[in-house]
Design an enzyme around this catalytic site. Structure first.
Site, PDB file in Angstrom:
ATOM      1  CG  ASP A 160      -8.320  -7.911  -3.853  1.00  0.00           C
ATOM      2  OD1 ASP A 160      -7.431  -8.512  -4.471  1.00  0.00           O
ATOM      3  OD2 ASP A 160      -8.248  -7.660  -2.634  1.00  0.00           O
ATOM      4  CG  HIS A 188      -5.635  -9.350  -0.421  1.00  0.00           C
ATOM      5  ND1 HIS A 188      -5.968  -8.851  -1.652  1.00  0.00           N
ATOM      6  CD2 HIS A 188      -4.274  -9.404  -0.408  1.00  0.00           C
ATOM      7  CE1 HIS A 188      -4.873  -8.599  -2.344  1.00  0.00           C
ATOM      8  NE2 HIS A 188      -3.831  -8.939  -1.609  1.00  0.00           N
TER       9      HIS A 188
HETATM   10  N1  LIG Z   1      -3.418  -6.168   0.492  1.00  0.00           N
HETATM   11  C1  LIG Z   1      -2.989  -5.966  -0.731  1.00  0.00           C
HETATM   12  O1  LIG Z   1      -3.772  -5.731  -1.666  1.00  0.00           O
HETATM   13  C2  LIG Z   1      -1.512  -6.016  -1.074  1.00  0.00           C
HETATM   14  C3  LIG Z   1      -1.084  -5.645  -2.344  1.00  0.00           C
HETATM   15  C4  LIG Z   1       0.280  -5.665  -2.645  1.00  0.00           C
HETATM   16  C5  LIG Z   1       1.206  -6.053  -1.680  1.00  0.00           C
HETATM   17  N2  LIG Z   1       0.752  -6.421  -0.461  1.00  0.00           N
HETATM   18  C6  LIG Z   1       1.695  -6.811   0.596  1.00  0.00           C
HETATM   19  O2  LIG Z   1       2.290  -5.632   1.150  1.00  0.00           O
HETATM   20  C7  LIG Z   1       3.499  -5.975   1.802  1.00  0.00           C
HETATM   21  C8  LIG Z   1       4.615  -5.013   1.430  1.00  0.00           C
HETATM   22  O3  LIG Z   1       4.923  -5.152   0.055  1.00  0.00           O
HETATM   23  P1  LIG Z   1       6.192  -4.414  -0.582  1.00  0.00           P
HETATM   24  O4  LIG Z   1       6.172  -4.768  -2.006  1.00  0.00           O
HETATM   25  O5  LIG Z   1       6.254  -2.996  -0.158  1.00  0.00           O
HETATM   26  O6  LIG Z   1       7.380  -5.225   0.124  1.00  0.00           O
HETATM   27  P2  LIG Z   1       8.907  -4.789   0.272  1.00  0.00           P
HETATM   28  O7  LIG Z   1       9.655  -6.035   0.627  1.00  0.00           O
HETATM   29  O8  LIG Z   1       9.359  -3.958  -0.867  1.00  0.00           O
HETATM   30  O9  LIG Z   1       8.855  -3.865   1.549  1.00  0.00           O
HETATM   31  C9  LIG Z   1       8.527  -4.347   2.799  1.00  0.00           C
HETATM   32  C10 LIG Z   1       9.254  -3.468   3.792  1.00  0.00           C
HETATM   33  O10 LIG Z   1       8.805  -3.831   5.080  1.00  0.00           O
HETATM   34  C11 LIG Z   1       9.911  -3.721   5.943  1.00  0.00           C
HETATM   35  N3  LIG Z   1       9.641  -4.461   7.172  1.00  0.00           N
HETATM   36  C12 LIG Z   1       9.755  -5.792   7.400  1.00  0.00           C
HETATM   37  N4  LIG Z   1       9.456  -6.073   8.672  1.00  0.00           N
HETATM   38  C13 LIG Z   1       9.135  -4.908   9.263  1.00  0.00           C
HETATM   39  C14 LIG Z   1       8.752  -4.550  10.567  1.00  0.00           C
HETATM   40  N5  LIG Z   1       8.651  -5.470  11.546  1.00  0.00           N
HETATM   41  N6  LIG Z   1       8.487  -3.255  10.829  1.00  0.00           N
HETATM   42  C15 LIG Z   1       8.615  -2.331   9.863  1.00  0.00           C
HETATM   43  N7  LIG Z   1       8.985  -2.597   8.610  1.00  0.00           N
HETATM   44  C16 LIG Z   1       9.239  -3.869   8.307  1.00  0.00           C
HETATM   45  C17 LIG Z   1      11.085  -4.234   5.127  1.00  0.00           C
HETATM   46  O11 LIG Z   1      12.329  -3.816   5.650  1.00  0.00           O
HETATM   47  C18 LIG Z   1      10.769  -3.645   3.767  1.00  0.00           C
HETATM   48  O12 LIG Z   1      11.396  -2.386   3.601  1.00  0.00           O
HETATM   49  C19 LIG Z   1       3.753  -7.431   1.405  1.00  0.00           C
HETATM   50  O13 LIG Z   1       3.283  -8.263   2.442  1.00  0.00           O
HETATM   51  C20 LIG Z   1       2.877  -7.623   0.172  1.00  0.00           C
HETATM   52  O14 LIG Z   1       2.547  -8.975  -0.034  1.00  0.00           O
HETATM   53  C21 LIG Z   1      -0.577  -6.388  -0.140  1.00  0.00           C
HETATM   54  O1  LIG Z   2      -0.700 -11.389  -4.397  1.00  0.00           O
HETATM   55  C1  LIG Z   2       0.233 -10.967  -3.728  1.00  0.00           C
HETATM   56  O2  LIG Z   2       0.938 -11.683  -3.021  1.00  0.00           O
HETATM   57  C2  LIG Z   2       0.547  -9.490  -3.729  1.00  0.00           C
HETATM   58  C3  LIG Z   2      -0.633  -8.676  -3.424  1.00  0.00           C
HETATM   59  O3  LIG Z   2      -1.377  -9.148  -2.371  1.00  0.00           O
HETATM   60  C4  LIG Z   2      -1.507  -8.424  -4.614  1.00  0.00           C
HETATM   61  O4  LIG Z   2      -2.696  -8.751  -4.561  1.00  0.00           O
HETATM   62  O5  LIG Z   2      -0.996  -7.866  -5.601  1.00  0.00           O
END
Ligand SMILES: NC(=O)c1ccc[n+]([C@@H]2O[C@H](COP(=O)([O-])OP(=O)(O)OC[C@H]3O[C@@H](n4cnc5c(N)ncnc54)[C@H](O)[C@@H]3O)[C@@H](O)[C@H]2O)c1
Ligand SMILES: O=C(O)C[C@H](O)C(=O)O
Length: 329
Positions: A160, A188
């Protein structure tokens, strides 16, 4: 290489953020160009094979700093001796879904991971939660790791922060390096408050440099706060490379310090600063000194900022109460 490798555990290693993250960790961007790393990849059993494929690719890069890769579906094994834990694995939000909908599903992931960190992590462990809802997932993990200092649990609002830098730079026709002291407050989520009133652009107050309250309220704040949803809408999947980049930035700043005369944003355990209830994991302006994130103190908060910080913090309180009611903390 004579230094002992730093153990870096990445959960959700086979996911899309994992794929964007692991190669940068292994090439030295997380900790620095002289620091060897040993990777531990945690996945669910169905995704272990995919993680093995990524590990083969990591091998094929012949990174001089990568001293080994372990892959497991067992949290205890993954966090044994861990120095840096990147908790990425979670269920991503899909179109039309709010983060609150994810609390229950993800709570079940972060409780056992907190317990495993408590049981086996190295004394200097630092935890960054990326998986959403990141602040509350971090709270769940932290609450199940009573032997680890609470300050070691953080959640990511650096994406962000970076989004806000970029939007402001475009508006003013400056570069992101011209901007200092920008802050993301709160959760977030769409309630987060990107604050320009304390930020500086080439030494001038950023809100004054913008001099356009309408843009600030009706374009800047919503664009930054809803950028995650806009990326999902456009890409059909949540942000990945930019999220991985922000995770690298968050840990790099934590370990190596923030530059003099600037700060960054991170969700850290509140000590009651700025009226944020103690114990909540909320985003603040932070500096990193001697390997510790500290909340920047003494900023004057006007009524406009106060209302927005309070609204985001109220959402964090609701999320905390919801996971409490579910017995997750
Ligand atoms: N904070 C932020 O700014 C931000 C930004 C983008 C995405 N995210 C979040 O990050 C997370 C991951 O996103 P992504 O696009 O890589 O998702 P994705 O679905 O591509 O990958 C998630 C992975 O986590 C694995 N997983 C699920 N449960 C698990 C567990 N108990 N232990 C280990 N691995 C496990 C899945 O098998 C999968 O491979 C999501 O929650 C997304 O919303 C946060
Ligand atoms: O907004 C979402 O769910 C994905 C991630 O947290 C983001 O900010 O890109």
């Amino acid at each position: 290489m004579t230094r002992t490798p730093v153990n870096v555990t990445v959960t959700g290693a086979a996911g899309q953020i994992g794929y964007a993250l692991l190669f940068r960790i292994a090439s030295g961007h997380l900790l620095g160009p002289d620091v060897p790393v040993r990777l531990r990849l945690l996945e669910i059993p169905q995704a272990v094979k995919a993680a093995e494929g990524t590990a083969m690719e990591l091998d094929d890069c012949a990174f001089p700093l990568l001293s080994g890769i372990d892959i497991t579906d067992d949290a205890k094994t993954a966090f044994d001796g861990v120095n840096i834990a990147l908790l990425v694995g979670a269920r991503p939000r899909t179109k039309g879904m709010e983060r609150g909908d994810l609390l229950e599903a993800n709570g079940g992931i972060f409780k056992p991971q907190g317990e495993a960190i408590n049981a086996g992590a190295a004394d200097d462990v630092r935890v960054l939660v990326v998986g959403n809802p990141a602040n509350t997932n971090a709270l769940i993990a932290q609450q199940h790791a009573p032997d680890v200092p609470a300050e070691r649990f953080t959640a990511m609002t650096r994406l962000d922060h970076n989004r806000a830098l970029s939007q402001l730079a475009k508006k003013l026709g400056v570069t992101v390096s011209d901007i200092k002291k920008l802050t993301i407050w709160g959760n977030h989520s769409a309630t987060q408050y990107p604050d320009l009133f304390h930020a500086e652009v080439n030494g001038q107050n950023a809100a004054q440099a913008v001099n356009d309250q309408e843009w600030l309220e009706n374009t800047f704040i919503p664009t930054v706060a809803k950028r995650g949803a806009a990326i999902i809408e456009a890409r059909g999947a949540s942000s990945a490379a930019s999220a991985a980049n922000a995770a690298i930035d968050h840990v790099y700043s934590w370990v190596n310090g923030t530059p003099e005369g600037d700060w960054t944003s991170a969700a850290v355990v509140s000590d009651g600063s700025y009226g944020v209830p103690e114990g909540l994991i909320s985003s603040f302006p932070v500096v990193s000194k001697d390997g510790r994130y500290e909340i920047v103190q003494g900023l004057e908060i006007d009524d406009f900022s106060r209302a927005r910080i309070d609204a985001s913090v109220a959402e964090l309180v609701e999320e905390r109460d919801a996971v409490r009611a579910l017995g997750l903390i």
